[in-house]
Design a protein around this motif. Structure first.
Motif, PDB file in Angstrom:
ATOM      1  N   PRO A  54       7.035   7.295   0.777  1.00 23.90           N
ATOM      2  CA  PRO A  54       6.513   8.447   1.505  1.00 23.90           C
ATOM      3  C   PRO A  54       5.549   7.552   2.792  1.00 23.90           C
ATOM      4  O   PRO A  54       4.767   6.787   2.494  1.00 23.90           O
ATOM      5  CB  PRO A  54       5.529   8.996   0.591  1.00 23.90           C
ATOM      6  CG  PRO A  54       6.035   8.859  -0.660  1.00 23.90           C
ATOM      7  CD  PRO A  54       6.419   7.643  -0.522  1.00 23.90           C
ATOM      8  N   GLY A  55       5.320   8.137   4.062  1.00 25.86           N
ATOM      9  CA  GLY A  55       4.591   7.626   5.148  1.00 25.86           C
ATOM     10  C   GLY A  55       5.182   6.571   5.796  1.00 25.86           C
ATOM     11  O   GLY A  55       4.750   5.995   6.792  1.00 25.86           O
ATOM     12  N   LEU A  56       6.231   5.884   5.221  1.00 21.84           N
ATOM     13  CA  LEU A  56       6.930   4.756   5.794  1.00 21.84           C
ATOM     14  C   LEU A  56       8.336   5.101   6.481  1.00 21.84           C
ATOM     15  O   LEU A  56       9.222   5.691   5.925  1.00 21.84           O
ATOM     16  CB  LEU A  56       7.393   3.745   4.812  1.00 21.84           C
ATOM     17  CG  LEU A  56       8.048   2.492   5.302  1.00 21.84           C
ATOM     18  CD1 LEU A  56       7.027   1.638   6.128  1.00 21.84           C
ATOM     19  CD2 LEU A  56       8.863   1.529   4.479  1.00 21.84           C
ATOM     20  N   GLY A 111       0.896  -1.325   0.131  1.00 21.92           N
ATOM     21  CA  GLY A 111       0.081  -0.011  -0.096  1.00 21.92           C
ATOM     22  C   GLY A 111       0.909   1.277   0.017  1.00 21.92           C
ATOM     23  O   GLY A 111       1.986   1.225  -0.258  1.00 21.92           O
ATOM     24  N   GLU A 112       0.351   2.536   0.472  1.00 22.32           N
ATOM     25  CA  GLU A 112       0.903   3.357   0.252  1.00 22.32           C
ATOM     26  C   GLU A 112       0.290   4.544   1.375  1.00 22.32           C
ATOM     27  O   GLU A 112      -0.234   3.959   2.237  1.00 22.32           O
ATOM     28  CB  GLU A 112       0.720   4.374  -1.116  1.00 22.32           C
ATOM     29  CG  GLU A 112      -0.913   4.535  -1.310  1.00 22.32           C
ATOM     30  CD  GLU A 112      -1.168   5.018  -2.719  1.00 22.32           C
ATOM     31  OE1 GLU A 112      -1.967   5.859  -2.813  1.00 22.32           O
ATOM     32  OE2 GLU A 112      -0.338   4.764  -3.606  1.00 22.32           O
ATOM     33  N   GLN A 113       1.115   5.630   1.485  1.00 23.22           N
ATOM     34  CA  GLN A 113       0.720   6.651   2.695  1.00 23.22           C
ATOM     35  C   GLN A 113      -0.799   6.880   2.475  1.00 23.22           C
ATOM     36  O   GLN A 113      -1.423   7.113   1.524  1.00 23.22           O
ATOM     37  CB  GLN A 113       1.358   7.990   2.406  1.00 23.22           C
ATOM     38  CG  GLN A 113       1.212   8.997   3.420  1.00 23.22           C
ATOM     39  CD  GLN A 113       2.147  10.138   3.280  1.00 23.22           C
ATOM     40  OE1 GLN A 113       2.938  10.105   2.567  1.00 23.22           O
ATOM     41  NE2 GLN A 113       2.341  10.747   4.517  1.00 23.22           N
ATOM     42  N   GLY A 114      -1.324   6.682   3.985  1.00 20.40           N
ATOM     43  CA  GLY A 114      -2.809   6.918   4.097  1.00 20.40           C
ATOM     44  C   GLY A 114      -3.363   5.392   3.925  1.00 20.40           C
ATOM     45  O   GLY A 114      -4.500   5.318   4.770  1.00 20.40           O
ATOM     46  N   ASP A 115      -3.016   4.574   3.501  1.00 21.41           N
ATOM     47  CA  ASP A 115      -3.394   3.210   3.432  1.00 21.41           C
ATOM     48  C   ASP A 115      -2.378   2.164   3.258  1.00 21.41           C
ATOM     49  O   ASP A 115      -2.422   1.487   2.326  1.00 21.41           O
ATOM     50  CB  ASP A 115      -4.512   3.347   2.432  1.00 21.41           C
ATOM     51  CG  ASP A 115      -5.514   1.761   2.510  1.00 21.41           C
ATOM     52  OD1 ASP A 115      -5.147   1.501   3.653  1.00 21.41           O
ATOM     53  OD2 ASP A 115      -6.234   1.577   1.870  1.00 21.41           O
ATOM     54  N   PHE A 124       6.481  13.998  14.325  1.00 14.91           N
ATOM     55  CA  PHE A 124       6.816  14.522  13.045  1.00 14.91           C
ATOM     56  C   PHE A 124       5.319  14.035  12.211  1.00 14.91           C
ATOM     57  O   PHE A 124       4.918  14.523  11.336  1.00 14.91           O
ATOM     58  CB  PHE A 124       8.032  14.000  12.467  1.00 14.91           C
ATOM     59  CG  PHE A 124       9.036  14.536  12.909  1.00 14.91           C
ATOM     60  CD1 PHE A 124       9.298  15.728  13.194  1.00 14.91           C
ATOM     61  CD2 PHE A 124      10.242  13.950  13.266  1.00 14.91           C
ATOM     62  CE1 PHE A 124      10.277  16.323  13.494  1.00 14.91           C
ATOM     63  CE2 PHE A 124      11.518  14.302  13.250  1.00 14.91           C
ATOM     64  CZ  PHE A 124      11.719  15.664  13.464  1.00 14.91           C
ATOM     65  N   ILE A 125       4.862  12.732  12.383  1.00 16.76           N
ATOM     66  CA  ILE A 125       4.021  12.186  11.816  1.00 16.76           C
ATOM     67  C   ILE A 125       2.612  13.095  12.099  1.00 16.76           C
ATOM     68  O   ILE A 125       1.684  13.201  11.363  1.00 16.76           O
ATOM     69  CB  ILE A 125       3.743  10.646  12.118  1.00 16.76           C
ATOM     70  CG1 ILE A 125       4.857   9.943  11.450  1.00 16.76           C
ATOM     71  CG2 ILE A 125       2.324  10.111  11.804  1.00 16.76           C
ATOM     72  CD1 ILE A 125       5.031   8.251  12.019  1.00 16.76           C
ATOM     73  N   CYS A 126       2.475  13.406  13.232  1.00 13.63           N
ATOM     74  CA  CYS A 126       1.277  14.224  13.853  1.00 13.63           C
ATOM     75  C   CYS A 126       1.597  15.813  13.513  1.00 13.63           C
ATOM     76  O   CYS A 126       0.740  16.614  13.694  1.00 13.63           O
ATOM     77  CB  CYS A 126       1.035  14.185  15.154  1.00 13.63           C
ATOM     78  SG  CYS A 126       0.777  12.400  15.823  1.00 13.63           S
ATOM     79  N   ILE A 142      -3.471  -5.546   9.038  1.00 11.31           N
ATOM     80  CA  ILE A 142      -3.452  -4.426   9.649  1.00 11.31           C
ATOM     81  C   ILE A 142      -3.532  -3.207   8.683  1.00 11.31           C
ATOM     82  O   ILE A 142      -2.682  -3.196   7.966  1.00 11.31           O
ATOM     83  CB  ILE A 142      -2.341  -4.320  10.781  1.00 11.31           C
ATOM     84  CG1 ILE A 142      -2.275  -5.354  11.851  1.00 11.31           C
ATOM     85  CG2 ILE A 142      -2.645  -2.986  11.757  1.00 11.31           C
ATOM     86  CD1 ILE A 142      -3.431  -5.610  12.901  1.00 11.31           C
ATOM     87  N   ARG A 143      -4.361  -2.119   8.905  1.00 12.88           N
ATOM     88  CA  ARG A 143      -4.242  -0.908   8.026  1.00 12.88           C
ATOM     89  C   ARG A 143      -3.922   0.021   8.716  1.00 12.88           C
ATOM     90  O   ARG A 143      -4.511   0.291   9.945  1.00 12.88           O
ATOM     91  CB  ARG A 143      -5.621  -0.948   7.460  1.00 12.88           C
ATOM     92  CG  ARG A 143      -6.139  -2.220   6.295  1.00 12.88           C
ATOM     93  CD  ARG A 143      -7.551  -1.989   5.977  1.00 12.88           C
ATOM     94  NE  ARG A 143      -7.849  -0.744   5.142  1.00 12.88           N
ATOM     95  CZ  ARG A 143      -8.809  -0.026   4.801  1.00 12.88           C
ATOM     96  NH1 ARG A 143     -10.077  -0.846   5.553  1.00 12.88           N
ATOM     97  NH2 ARG A 143      -8.966   0.652   4.032  1.00 12.88           N
ATOM     98  N   ALA A 144      -3.182   0.954   8.275  1.00 14.86           N
ATOM     99  CA  ALA A 144      -2.491   2.015   8.862  1.00 14.86           C
ATOM    100  C   ALA A 144      -2.391   3.122   8.087  1.00 14.86           C
ATOM    101  O   ALA A 144      -1.865   2.946   6.731  1.00 14.86           O
ATOM    102  CB  ALA A 144      -1.501   1.733   9.763  1.00 14.86           C
ATOM    103  N   LYS A 145      -2.374   4.388   8.246  1.00 14.79           N
ATOM    104  CA  LYS A 145      -1.905   5.182   7.621  1.00 14.79           C
ATOM    105  C   LYS A 145      -0.531   5.792   7.266  1.00 14.79           C
ATOM    106  O   LYS A 145      -0.040   6.131   6.444  1.00 14.79           O
ATOM    107  CB  LYS A 145      -2.623   6.745   7.925  1.00 14.79           C
ATOM    108  CG  LYS A 145      -4.261   6.979   8.026  1.00 14.79           C
ATOM    109  CD  LYS A 145      -4.708   8.165   8.330  1.00 14.79           C
ATOM    110  CE  LYS A 145      -6.153   8.289   8.708  1.00 14.79           C
ATOM    111  NZ  LYS A 145      -6.570   9.235   9.482  1.00 14.79           N
ATOM    112  N   HIS A 146       0.161   5.562   8.473  1.00 13.53           N
ATOM    113  CA  HIS A 146       1.644   5.651   8.457  1.00 13.53           C
ATOM    114  C   HIS A 146       2.297   4.214   9.225  1.00 13.53           C
ATOM    115  O   HIS A 146       1.612   3.718  10.171  1.00 13.53           O
ATOM    116  CB  HIS A 146       2.143   6.824   9.399  1.00 13.53           C
ATOM    117  CG  HIS A 146       1.421   7.901   9.127  1.00 13.53           C
ATOM    118  ND1 HIS A 146       1.956   8.838   8.081  1.00 13.53           N
ATOM    119  CD2 HIS A 146       0.350   8.593   9.429  1.00 13.53           C
ATOM    120  CE1 HIS A 146       1.058   9.962   7.853  1.00 13.53           C
ATOM    121  NE2 HIS A 146       0.073   9.943   8.732  1.00 13.53           N
TER     122      HIS A 146
END
Lengths: 311, 803
Positions: B293-295, B102-106, B320-322, B117-121
């Motif tokens: 991005p996002g990782l 997946g990618e940033q956000g999902d 940073f993520i927040c 497990i699903r996560a944005k980051h």
């Protein structure tokens, strides 16, 4: 780089003490009291006060020696002064007495003083002579290391003896069990270090073997190779005897090695005994010097009180 | 299938992951912490019981929602467990992540049991220890082949092969050897990677026969043996050696080969590695974001292996993520360091200026420079103040950020000076040679200096090649100028310096031997050497030369072969100057030749005198050098012909050092009535200073090496000291014995008695001779010696007299 207490600062305190003695003798010679010279004249009091001061200062050495912090000077200076000023007391105290001795507390103090000084000089002798002997005897090893090596040699020889036969094992074990280091203080001080180390059991046993072999030699069996040491002779013969018995070279090697170990151990035990002896002789004089000094201080107190009481 | 989408999924519950989860919980950010093992901090959990865990770098402040300070493994694990419970972090154990898509956000994180497990980051905090390096031979995954050792006491009576030559392998082998038959397999012919203490212990164990070592040996294959094999062993281990294939029958193989980044997994997530090197780590942005991005990647996998760094990064990455900006944890400390420097109140500005003004530091990353500055002091000495005093034993390193300093080149004439300007550095001589400062250095107007302690500078020299090279080149140039060619212009010297090279010699190794053809001159950079002649078929030592001296000029000046043999007394480094260059230099500057010849003549006549003198003096030097005196700066020597064995030296030492004597009079060797007792020699490069975690061992300006109060009692120094002069003693201040109570009433211990603390549970601390630096009158042992047998001297002084 090392500066000894004897020659400290180029014999500074010897010079001070000698000067003091010379001055005392000179004044004593010039002094012509109305009565025979004694501690009661002005010179007698002066010398007495000087002597007392020196004695108290010398006794203070026992305290100063144990003050390890808060001191600036070196103890070696104190010892050097202690020895030479102590020596000077012979002259000062004798002149103070005016050569009058009798059976009283005053003379007791004098005699005790001389004994203290005598023991001190004996101590000086041991301090000069023994450290070198100790160092030579130790040859770079500590006593602990020597004892550890004896234990190691014992262990090795026991293993080896076990491989030879039961009799050898028994003899070696006995020799180990009978090795005693040190002993009573009399033995430590005056015993013969070489005699006490030899194990009686081992000697007897070796003697027996030797005898047995000698009777064989008489019959012309193996050659008697006379070596310097009795044990060496015995063991070497023991070995030959074993070969004659068909023990084989391996057995011979083991016996020879066993012999080596035992001889080395014996030499080492002798060195340890000698070390103990020298060390105890080195420390012994203090057991005279200190109690005598305490006695002297007591007698001196009586002497001073008596003098002032019967003014 | 989980329907919830977390804001942050954190992979790996090591220090970094824990900290991130705790911070996320604290700020009520939706999160999940996924951990493959059944407990937190698995790597630390698997440390041996009671192991002391460090909190380096000590200066770096901790910024986290969970606690951490140096302490035992148990205490730290307990702190973290409580931290996680208190913050209410959402942890899932036994949840090994097998893929991230997946990618940033999902992002979709696939778990071992198939759950997603699903996560944005995603924060990858998996470290390296999950990917231990294997032997990579057939059979390397058999049941009795392991790559870790939790409890050495769990095995007994086995034949175990330990593969590896690092600290972990050595420590395992030593621990196992107590109850097992241990063979250690070393790929090379010596143990070069190990700490000194471990090296010594393993060598001793191998020499003593407790451990068998196979050198130049590497694994070939492992096969399991049948249960009823007559050897009753479980494994058949084929080993490649120099002499061909060897076979070892054993019960267990423990290979300690380090860990590697779990490259395949990380790459499968789309992360790119900068190089093919198996040890390479992925590069991340200053906000720890990878090329995906996002990782985000933090901790050891991002190249920051220290626990405290990981914990701070865990906190920061959540910030940073927040979308919250945080300044680096060390910002406040650095700001304080620069606070008194006019015009440099901003840390970033200061760092830019340092990098542009001081070429030595241009090659450092900002992070390296920050760490370096944390250890350093920024000094603004008044004009005319002495920054370094000649003959002091200080060993810090100075770089000039602004202004200039003046070096006094003539001790007799303070007005003869050489100027050193912005960007230059000084103090490297004492740092490298371990000897006293060679010159006084005076601060110029408005000068700003960075003063760096020995340890930090050495660390930098060892880890940054460009720094090492620059410092070495400068040292070379200055050493040649100082000792050989004082008046030669810089440009000419630079050429000379370029031809010179640094040579290393092991103790006892010859720089050159008598009769060899002479090609070069050696300037001793660190360590010391002995000069010997063959007299009557034996090598007789005639001189001892510490660093700062040069050898080999004689044969060059006279164009003859070597007239003496020169050997390293201890590990020694020299600067070797080719003879051709040296002669050219002399040809250009005739006055140099006159000077050097005069010095050489002096030496020759001294040596001629020596040849006639008794041989024992030479033997004395040889003896002292054999005792390691070659690296000492101050040594306790006892004249055995004067020593009466009263032990007043030991008593004095105990009395002045809390009831522990720091010297052992009896122990140690003797020669010709000179006895070298077990007592600190205050080495030029103290072995004890190496690997002191809290950097508690220092040297005073007068030269005494001492242990400060921040000692943690780890025992590294005790292990590292080759002379056995460091002890571990119970902390605390026992009551000092009273002389009068003892003397008059026989009460209490005598002054100078060895005092033991009653409380055995108390932590121990390293103690060693400090030469009674806090007392007036000099070392108590020497002051208390009644016969003058004990003295403390510098070896160079003593050996000059022994001659």
């Amino acid at each position: 780089m090392h500066e000894s207490y004897v020659s400290y600062r180029n014999f500074f305190f010897l010079k001070v003490a000698a000067g003091l003695c010379a001055l005392a003798i000179l004044v004593y010679g010039l002094h012509t009291p109305t009565e025979p010279p004694n501690g009661g004249t002005w010179l007698g009091y002066t010398l007495g006060a000087l002597g007392l001061g020196i004695i108290l200062w010398l006794a203070w050495f026992g305290v100063r020696k144990r003050r390890y912090s808060g001191t600036q000077d070196r103890l070696v200076a104190w010892l050097s002064a202690h020895i030479y000023l102590g020596g000077a007391l012979v002259v000062i105290a004798t002149l103070h007495s005016g050569f009058q001795l009798g059976w009283n507390v005053h003379s007791l103090a004098y005699v005790l003083l001389m004994l203290v000084i005598g023991s001190g000089f004996y101590g000086l002798y041991t301090y000069v002579a023994y450290p070198r002997m100790l160092a030579a005897n130790r040859a770079g090893m500590t006593r602990e290391a020597m004892i550890a090596e004896v234990a190691e040699l014992d262990r090795e020889s026991l293993v080896l003896a076990d491989e030879v036969d039961k009799e050898a094992h028994r003899v070696v074990l006995q020799s180990i069990e009978e090795t005693v280091l040190g002993g009573s203080w009399l033995e430590q001080l005056f015993g013969d270090p070489t005699r006490r180390s030899a194990s009686a059991a081992l000697n007897t046993s070796l003697d027996a073997v030797k005898k047995k072999i000698e009777t064989r030699v008489a019959r012309g069996v193996p050659q008697l190779q006379q070596l310097e040491d009795q044990e060496a002779t015995a063991i070497s013969f023991l070995a030959e005897h074993m070969i004659a018995d068909g023990g084989g070279p391996e057995r011979l090697e083991k016996i020879t090695r066993l012999f080596e170990l035992i001889t080395r151990k014996r030499a080492l035990v002798e060195r340890i005994q000698r070390d103990i002896q020298l060390q105890s002789r080195l420390a012994f004089w203090l057991h005279l010097h200190v109690p005598l000094s305490v006695g002297l201080l007591a007698a001196l107190a009586c002497h001073v009180i008596a003098v002032f009481f019967y003014w | 299938m989980a329907s919830e989408r977390y804001t942050i999924a954190i992979v790996g519950a090591g220090p970094g992951g824990l900290s991130a989860a705790a911070r996320a919980a604290e700020t009520q950010t939706s999160h999940i912490l996924l951990e493959a093992a059944p407990q937190l901090a698995n790597t630390i959990y698997r440390y041996q019981k009671g192991k002391h865990v460090m909190a380096e770098p000590g200066q770096l402040p901790l910024r986290a929602a969970i606690g951490f300070e140096a302490g035992t493994r148990e205490r730290i694990l307990d702190t973290w467990q409580r931290g996680i419970t208190q913050t209410g972090a959402n942890v899932r154990y036994r949840a090994a992540v097998t893929a991230i898509e997946g990618e940033q956000g999902d992002f979709h994180l696939k778990l071992g049991d198939g759950e997603v497990i699903r996560a944005k980051h995603v924060v990858l905090a998996i470290g390296l220890q999950g990917n231990l390096r294997k032997m990579e031979v057939p059979g390397d995954d058999l049941p009795d082949v392991q790559y870790q050792l939790d409890d050495p006491d769990a095995y007994s009576g086995e034949t175990i092969v330990v593969v590896g030559a690092g600290d972990a392998a050595i420590e395992n082998a030593l621990a196992l050897a107590a109850r097992n038959n241990v063979i250690i397999l070393n790929r090379r012919d010596e143990f070069t990677r190990a700490k000194d203490g471990n090296l010594r212990d393993i060598t001793r164990a191998i020499d003593g026969g407790q451990i068998e070592c196979m050198y130049n040996a590497s694994p070939k294959a492992v096969t399991a043996l049948e249960r009823d094999d007559p050897s009753r062993k479980r494994l058949h281990f084929q080993v490649k050696t120099k002499d061909g294939l060897a076979e070892v029958l054993c019960d267990r193989i423990i290979a300690r080969l380090g860990a590697l980044p779990p490259r395949a997994f990380v790459e499968s997530c789309g992360v790119v590695f900068p190089s093919e090197d198996p040890a390479a780590v992925p590069s991340v942005s200053p906000r720890y974001e990878s090329n995906v991005p996002g990782l985000y990647i933090i901790g050891a996998l991002a190249g920051y292996p220290l626990i405290k760094q990981c914990i701070n990064q865990g906190y920061e990455v959540v910030e940073f993520i927040c979308g919250r900006d945080v300044e680096p944890a060390d910002e406040g400390l650095l700001r304080a360091k620069f606070a008194h420097v006019p015009g440099l109140t901003k840390v970033n500005l200061a760092i830019v200026q340092i990098r542009s003004n001081i070429p030595l530091f241009a090659g450092l990353t900002p992070l390296q420079l920050r760490e370096f500055l944390l250890d350093s002091e920024i000094r603004t000495p008044a004009a005319g103040e002495a920054v370094i005093k000649i003959n002091d034993y200080t060993n810090t390193f100075f770089s000039i950020l602004r202004g200039k300093v003046y070096i006094q080149i003539d001790p007799d004439n303070p007005n003869r000076t050489v100027e050193l300007g912005v960007g230059r550095f000084f103090g490297e001589m004492s740092l490298i040679s371990g000897r006293r400062r060679a010159a006084t250095i005076i601060a110029g107007p408005d000068c700003v200096l960075i003063e760096t302690p020995r340890r930090s500078m050495n660390k930098l020299i060892q880890s940054v090649e460009s720094v090492r090279r620059t410092v070495d080149e400068t040292f070379l140039l200055r050493a040649i100028r100082m000792h050989i060619a004082p008046d030669v212009p810089d440009d000419d010297l630079v050429e000379v310096a370029h031809t010179a090279r640094i040579r290393q010699f092991a103790p006892g190794e010859a720089l050159f031997e008598e009769g060899d053809p002479a090609h070069s001159l050696h300037l001793i950079r660190s360590g010391s050497v002995t000069v010997s002649h063959e007299i009557g078929g034996r090598d007789i030592v005639i001189a001892y030369l510490p660093s700062g001296n040069y050898v080999g000029e004689l044969a060059l000046l006279t164009e003859s072969t070597r007239t003496a043999t020169v050997r390293a007394a201890v590990a020694t480094e020299t600067i070797e100057l080719p003879g051709v260059v040296f002669r050219e230099l002399l040809a250009c500057f005739p006055h140099l030749e006159t000077d050097l010849k005069a010095k050489a003549q002096e030496r020759l006549s001294a040596s001629a005198r020596q040849r006639g003198v008794r041989k024992s003096a030479g033997n004395m030097i040889e003896f002292l050098v054999a005792q390691g005196i070659g690296e000492a700066t101050d040594v306790l020597l006892i004249d055995e012909s004067l020593c009466v064995g009263c032990d007043n030296c030991e008593k004095a030492c105990a009395d002045t050092h809390k009831g522990t004597s720091l010297l052992d009079r009896r122990a140690g060797p003797s020669y010709a009535s000179v006895h070298v007792p077990t007592s600190c020699r205050h080495c030029e490069h103290p072995h004890c200073m190496k690997e002191c975690p809290p950097d508690a061992i220092h040297r005073t300006a007068e030269g005494e090496v001492y242990i400060a109060d921040n000692c943690i009692g780890c025992g590294n120094c005790e292990q590292n000291c080759p002379y056995g002069v460091i002890q571990m003693a119970v902390k605390g201040e026992p009551e000092k014995p009273s002389l009068w109570k003892w003397l008059l009433f026989g009460q209490g211990p005598a002054p100078g008695s060895r005092l033991h603390s009653e409380d055995k549970s108390q932590a121990k601390k390293a103690v060693k001779c400090d030469m009674c630096k806090d007392q007036s009158g000099g070392p108590a042992c020497v002051r208390a010696c009644p016969t003058g047998a004990a003295i403390r001297v510098s070896p160079a002084e003593f050996m000059a007299i022994a001659r």
